[in-house]
Design an enzyme around this catalytic site. Sequence first.
Site, short mmCIF file in Angstrom:
data_model
loop_
_atom_site.label_atom_id
_atom_site.label_comp_id
_atom_site.label_asym_id
_atom_site.label_seq_id
_atom_site.Cartn_x
_atom_site.Cartn_y
_atom_site.Cartn_z
N ALA A 1 -7.35 13.46 -38.76
CA ALA A 1 -7.20 13.13 -37.30
C ALA A 1 -5.99 14.48 -36.58
CB ALA A 1 -6.05 12.06 -37.20
N ASN A 2 -5.49 14.28 -35.34
CA ASN A 2 -4.70 15.35 -34.75
C ASN A 2 -3.65 14.75 -34.05
OD1 ASN A 2 -5.46 14.89 -31.85
ND2 ASN A 2 -7.64 15.22 -32.75
N ARG A 3 -2.89 15.28 -33.54
CA ARG A 3 -1.61 14.85 -32.96
C ARG A 3 -1.45 14.31 -31.40
NH1 ARG A 3 2.50 15.81 -36.50
NH2 ARG A 3 2.11 17.75 -37.95
N SER A 4 -2.68 14.24 -30.98
CA SER A 4 -3.13 13.57 -29.61
C SER A 4 -2.37 12.53 -29.40
CB SER A 4 -4.28 13.79 -29.13
OG SER A 4 -4.48 13.25 -27.92
N ALA B 1 -8.44 14.67 -27.49
CA ALA B 1 -8.52 15.72 -28.38
C ALA B 1 -9.32 15.32 -29.42
CB ALA B 1 -7.26 16.15 -28.86
#
Length: 228
Positions: free
Chosen positions: A29-32, A95
Amino acid sequence: HKVGPLSGKRVLVTSGPTHEPIDPVRYIANRSSGKQGHAIARAAAELGAEVTLVSGPVSIPDPPGVTVVRVETAREMLAAVEARMPVDAAVFCAAVADWRVAQAGEEKLKKDGSGPPSLGLVENPDILATIARRKEGRPILVVGFAAETEKVVEHAKAKLARKGCDWIVANDVSHTGEPGSGVMGGDRNTVAIVSAQGVESWPDMDKSDVARKLAERIATALKDKQWV
Ligand code: C5P
């Protein structure tokens, strides 16, 4: 729907991160946070648009007056976006993970003594480019985002050409602006709107104000335009 300059227009917004499974219990995942995309969906609805928000997993509330479609992976996001076509304007704020695990495990990966597993990655579809390059049923206006740390405008211009979209909202994530601005998860953003017409730099402002200003711009761009 509310009555406003986007009445009768269909707008699609993508927001949030995507989650790409590794096995049934793990993901990439990512921090969006989804804050900017959700704010744009809300602002477009407030101007009268019929808005669909296709969102990856986020922990913020659904914006009022908007149809929300929840997805997890990039491929699900692309399918959900394509299912909503045609629209007048599409804003790609999500994102999206660039890669996914080629063979996500059907069972939980185990430590079996043979060392760490290697995750073979494959590229995800580029949702923005796929929609912007449609031959039929392309939205009248396709807007992408670009988070850059340096040469913000130069990179945004290159991205405009590469993706085939009409505008790039370039945001400076170099942390040189106001404290907290442009940081993933933060409440403020410093952006420049890059199009074939040129570059317009906006001052640092709240993500909700960026959203309102952008929704107004979209309304102006769509005014009097018909399906071609
Ligand atoms: O190529 P890059 O990720 O920098 O481009 C960012 C823009 O492209 C954003 O508008 C993002 O929502 C969109 N994008 C997409 N699908 C991808 C990757 C990026 O829609 N797989």
